[in-house]
Design a protein around this motif. Structure first.
Motif, PDB file in Angstrom:
ATOM      1  N   ALA A 125      19.585   8.288  10.291  1.00 20.89           N
ATOM      2  CA  ALA A 125      19.294   9.710  10.164  1.00 20.89           C
ATOM      3  C   ALA A 125      19.171  10.106   8.693  1.00 20.89           C
ATOM      4  O   ALA A 125      18.311  10.917   8.327  1.00 20.89           O
ATOM      5  CB  ALA A 125      20.389  10.528  10.852  1.00 20.89           C
ATOM      6  N   ASP A 128      15.717   8.702   7.601  1.00 22.45           N
ATOM      7  CA  ASP A 128      14.563   9.340   8.243  1.00 22.45           C
ATOM      8  C   ASP A 128      14.447  10.829   7.928  1.00 22.45           C
ATOM      9  O   ASP A 128      13.332  11.345   7.762  1.00 22.45           O
ATOM     10  CB  ASP A 128      14.636   9.158   9.761  1.00 22.45           C
ATOM     11  N   ASN A 129      15.598  11.508   7.858  1.00 22.60           N
ATOM     12  CA  ASN A 129      15.566  12.973   7.768  1.00 22.60           C
ATOM     13  C   ASN A 129      15.735  13.519   6.354  1.00 22.60           C
ATOM     14  O   ASN A 129      15.374  14.667   6.090  1.00 22.60           O
ATOM     15  CB  ASN A 129      16.656  13.572   8.665  1.00 22.60           C
ATOM     16  N   ILE A 130      16.304  12.717   5.466  1.00 24.97           N
ATOM     17  CA  ILE A 130      16.588  13.235   4.120  1.00 24.97           C
ATOM     18  C   ILE A 130      15.900  12.414   3.037  1.00 24.97           C
ATOM     19  O   ILE A 130      15.076  12.926   2.269  1.00 24.97           O
ATOM     20  CB  ILE A 130      18.114  13.270   3.869  1.00 24.97           C
TER      21      ILE A 130
END
Length: 211
Positions: A125, A128-130
């Motif tokens: 996460a 992928d997200n930051i």
């Protein structure tokens, strides 16, 4: 398509093979004291502390914390190889080290070291997200007049990497890649994960005579 050399921060460990342990420890201690002295020179009115942690992959990690007058704390970490290079070759190591803390202070608020991901799902996460969206945005903003390819890939030697390259360059080195674990390491040290890739892209431009 040729990939530029992938950064390998544990190179110092490999080079240290065969050097007596006592000598390595003296070098680490000297680096740590020099770094503390440099930061205390630049932040003479603030409280500066630091410690050295030994990472199984990256070797010694030097982390420092500055507490300013208003009580806000800022922390940043450095790899041994880059500190060695800085104190051996940089005309003003104190300016180089302090710049990372000034960037944190300019961002506002307090910035201690982030909590490491506690599971593979948390690490995924974070990537992928930051980290990946941030790197893609920052890299493309650095080269607004170029079409820059930024994507995840699998490198035979280094595993999963984030690679970036110029689509206008078709011959020779045209891609710079950094392993995902190195991106996480930079993030956890409050360092800009896009910076080493951007530096690699500038080297590619220089190799092709693009100033």
């Amino acid at each position: 398509m040729t990939t530029n050399d992938v950064s390998n921060q544990n190179e110092t460990q490999e080079q240290a093979a065969g050097i007596p342990e006592e000598e390595i420890q003296r070098l680490i201690q000297a680096l740590h004291e020099n770094a503390l002295r440099a930061l205390r020179f630049k932040f003479e009115e603030d409280q500066v502390d630091g410690q050295v942690l030994n990472h199984e992959v990256y070797g010694p990690i030097f982390t420092y914390k500055i507490e300013v007058k208003d009580g806000h704390k800022y922390a940043c970490g450095f790899f041994m190889r880059e500190l060695l290079n800085t104190f051996q070759n940089n005309e003003d190591p104190a300016l180089w080290m302090s710049s990372f803390f000034l960037d944190l202070m300019d961002a506002g608020g307090e910035r201690l070291l982030p909590m490491p991901p506690q599971s593979e799902d948390e690490a995924k996460a974070l990537i992928d997200n930051i980290i990946v969206p941030y790197c893609a945005k920052t890299i493309r903003e650095e080269f607004p007049d170029e079409q820059v390819h930024v994507d995840l890939d699998l490198n035979e030697q280094h595993g999963a990497v984030l690679e970036a390259g110029f689509t206008s360059i078709s011959d020779g080195n045209n891609v710079c890649a950094l392993p995902l674990h190195m991106l996480i390491a930079h993030h956890l040290l409050n360092r800009d994960p896009a910076e080493p890739i951007i530096q690699g892209l500038y080297r590619i431009r220089e190799e092709h005579g693009l100033e």
